[in-house]
Write a protein that holds these residues in place. Structure first.
Motif, PDB file in Angstrom:
ATOM      1  N   GLY A   1       0.838  -1.187  -0.085  1.00 25.79           N
ATOM      2  CA  GLY A   1      -0.017   0.058  -0.045  1.00 25.79           C
ATOM      3  C   GLY A   1       0.903   1.231  -0.119  1.00 25.79           C
ATOM      4  N   ILE A   2       0.284   2.386  -0.775  1.00 28.97           N
ATOM      5  CA  ILE A   2       0.894   3.628  -0.672  1.00 28.97           C
ATOM      6  C   ILE A   2      -0.033   4.544  -0.061  1.00 28.97           C
ATOM      7  N   GLY A   3       0.254   5.499   0.527  1.00 26.81           N
ATOM      8  CA  GLY A   3      -0.641   6.592   0.906  1.00 26.81           C
ATOM      9  C   GLY A   3      -0.043   7.704  -0.049  1.00 26.81           C
ATOM     10  N   SER A   4      -1.192   8.343  -0.672  1.00 30.12           N
ATOM     11  CA  SER A   4      -0.711   9.245  -1.788  1.00 30.12           C
ATOM     12  C   SER A   4      -1.658  10.495  -1.494  1.00 30.12           C
TER      13      SER A   4
ATOM     14  N   GLU B   1      -7.304  28.806  -6.602  1.00 31.01           N
ATOM     15  CA  GLU B   1      -8.274  27.702  -5.996  1.00 31.01           C
ATOM     16  C   GLU B   1      -7.365  26.723  -5.963  1.00 31.01           C
ATOM     17  N   ILE B   2      -7.537  25.901  -4.572  1.00 27.83           N
ATOM     18  CA  ILE B   2      -6.516  24.853  -4.113  1.00 27.83           C
ATOM     19  C   ILE B   2      -7.401  23.613  -3.960  1.00 27.83           C
ATOM     20  N   ASP B   3      -7.176  22.281  -4.324  1.00 21.54           N
ATOM     21  CA  ASP B   3      -8.028  21.158  -3.915  1.00 21.54           C
ATOM     22  C   ASP B   3      -6.943  20.008  -3.598  1.00 21.54           C
ATOM     23  N   SER B   4      -7.332  19.572  -2.841  1.00 23.51           N
ATOM     24  CA  SER B   4      -6.218  18.355  -2.068  1.00 23.51           C
ATOM     25  C   SER B   4      -7.156  16.996  -2.052  1.00 23.51           C
ATOM     26  N   THR B   5      -6.386  16.044  -2.301  1.00 25.04           N
ATOM     27  CA  THR B   5      -7.233  14.794  -2.336  1.00 25.04           C
ATOM     28  C   THR B   5      -6.206  13.586  -1.691  1.00 25.04           C
ATOM     29  N   TRP B   6      -6.708  12.971  -0.721  1.00 25.39           N
ATOM     30  CA  TRP B   6      -6.002  11.991  -0.083  1.00 25.39           C
ATOM     31  C   TRP B   6      -6.374  10.351  -0.561  1.00 25.39           C
ATOM     32  N   SER B   7      -5.579   9.860  -0.978  1.00 23.41           N
ATOM     33  CA  SER B   7      -6.065   8.383  -1.554  1.00 23.41           C
ATOM     34  C   SER B   7      -5.043   7.232  -1.201  1.00 23.41           C
ATOM     35  N   GLU B   8      -5.460   6.181  -1.486  1.00 23.05           N
ATOM     36  CA  GLU B   8      -4.267   4.963  -1.316  1.00 23.05           C
ATOM     37  C   GLU B   8      -4.173   4.089  -2.803  1.00 23.05           C
ATOM     38  N   TYR B   9      -2.995   3.779  -2.957  1.00 28.51           N
ATOM     39  CA  TYR B   9      -2.849   2.841  -3.943  1.00 28.51           C
ATOM     40  C   TYR B   9      -2.803   1.247  -3.088  1.00 28.51           C
ATOM     41  N   GLU B  10      -3.648   0.579  -3.646  1.00 29.36           N
ATOM     42  CA  GLU B  10      -3.590  -0.911  -3.218  1.00 29.36           C
ATOM     43  C   GLU B  10      -2.881  -1.933  -4.249  1.00 29.36           C
ATOM     44  N   PHE B  11      -1.809  -2.686  -4.026  1.00 31.37           N
ATOM     45  CA  PHE B  11      -1.472  -3.505  -4.914  1.00 31.37           C
ATOM     46  C   PHE B  11      -2.073  -5.090  -4.452  1.00 31.37           C
ATOM     47  N   SER B  12      -2.720  -5.876  -5.351  1.00 31.26           N
ATOM     48  CA  SER B  12      -2.936  -7.072  -4.915  1.00 31.26           C
ATOM     49  C   SER B  12      -1.932  -8.107  -4.863  1.00 31.26           C
ATOM     50  N   LYS B  13      -2.066  -9.309  -4.306  1.00 32.50           N
ATOM     51  CA  LYS B  13      -0.865 -10.185  -4.277  1.00 32.50           C
ATOM     52  C   LYS B  13      -0.638 -10.440  -5.825  1.00 32.50           C
ATOM     53  N   ASN B  14      -1.483 -10.367  -6.780  1.00 36.36           N
ATOM     54  CA  ASN B  14      -1.147 -10.458  -8.090  1.00 36.36           C
ATOM     55  C   ASN B  14      -0.810  -9.502  -8.940  1.00 36.36           C
TER      56      ASN B  14
END
Length: 239
Positions: free
Chosen positions: A185-188, A206-219
């Protein structure tokens, strides 16, 4: 009579001198032309030789490892010295990268018109897949970091996704950065600045901020999951 003879002699002397100068100029021009022609032929031969050498390269996982360094925890394109990285051959891009649709990010497909704008960056071996990252440097806009997952023992692309960038164009500036918080996982964080009138003294930015995660499956399948977003215009929150 003597004056006439002297005058004719001077004309003949000047004529001979001009003819000699013209021959010297023609000789120099011919030598320069021949030199340029030889240089072009030599450059062409060098390029052909280089292409032949690249075609003989066995593109495999070991090749990618030899061109990259081990994956680090932080993702920050600002801190990457692209000049120190290995360039990606056009043949590699055409065979593995440009034909695969970008799963998350932009553009839809990566072009190979300017192969010198691509560099290998880092890699990591997982139990069931292999991950490597590449950077595309667009001189008009951005430097973008892509994560590429492939089969464990051969180059068979599973996913390609943008995981970081930094750029600016007109009244827009943006950046995506992050950090691996566990093996899969990556916190982005994504931040965009918009300033339509290009005036820092106004409150129209104008400023917009977005928080997300990248998830890598075991495959090796990559997913991006957004958590929340905040928007400001000037000092006022609008979303």
């Amino acid at each position: 009579m003597k004056k006439i003879i002297l005058f004719l002699f001077l004309i003949l002397l000047i004529s001979c001198k001009n003819d000699s100068q013209k021959k010297n100029i023609d000789k120099i021009e011919n030598e320069e032309f021949t030199k340029v022609k030889i240089e072009k032929v030599n450059d062409s031969k060098k390029n052909e030789q280089k292409d032949e050498e690249i075609n003989l390269i066995n593109f495999n996982i070991e090749y990618i490892k030899s061109k990259t360094s081990k994956l680090t925890e932080n993702i920050n394109v600002d801190s990457i010295n692209i000049k120190e990285l290995n360039k990606i051959p056009k043949e590699f891009l055409k065979k593995y990268i440009s034909s695969h649709k970008i799963d998350f990010g932009y553009p839809e497909y990566l072009p190979v018109d300017y192969p010198e704008s691509y560099s290998f960056y880092q890699f990591k071996e997982f139990e069931n897949f292999f991950l490597f990252t590449i950077i595309h440097q667009n001189e008009f806009c951005c430097q973008t970091l892509y994560a590429v997952t492939t089969e464990k023992n051969e180059i068979s692309i599973i996913n390609i996704s943008v995981i970081g960038f930094v750029g600016a164009d007109g009244g827009w500036k943006g950046k995506r950065f992050g950090k691996w918080f566990n093996e899969f996982g990556i916190g982005s964080t994504l931040i965009n600045f918009y300033d339509e009138d290009l005036d820092e003294n106004t409150k129209n930015v104008e400023i917009d901020s977005t928080w997300s995660e990248y998830e890598f499956s075991k495959n090796g399948i990559i997913k991006n999951i957004e958590h929340h977003q905040v928007k400001y215009k000037g000092n006022k929150q609008i979303e």
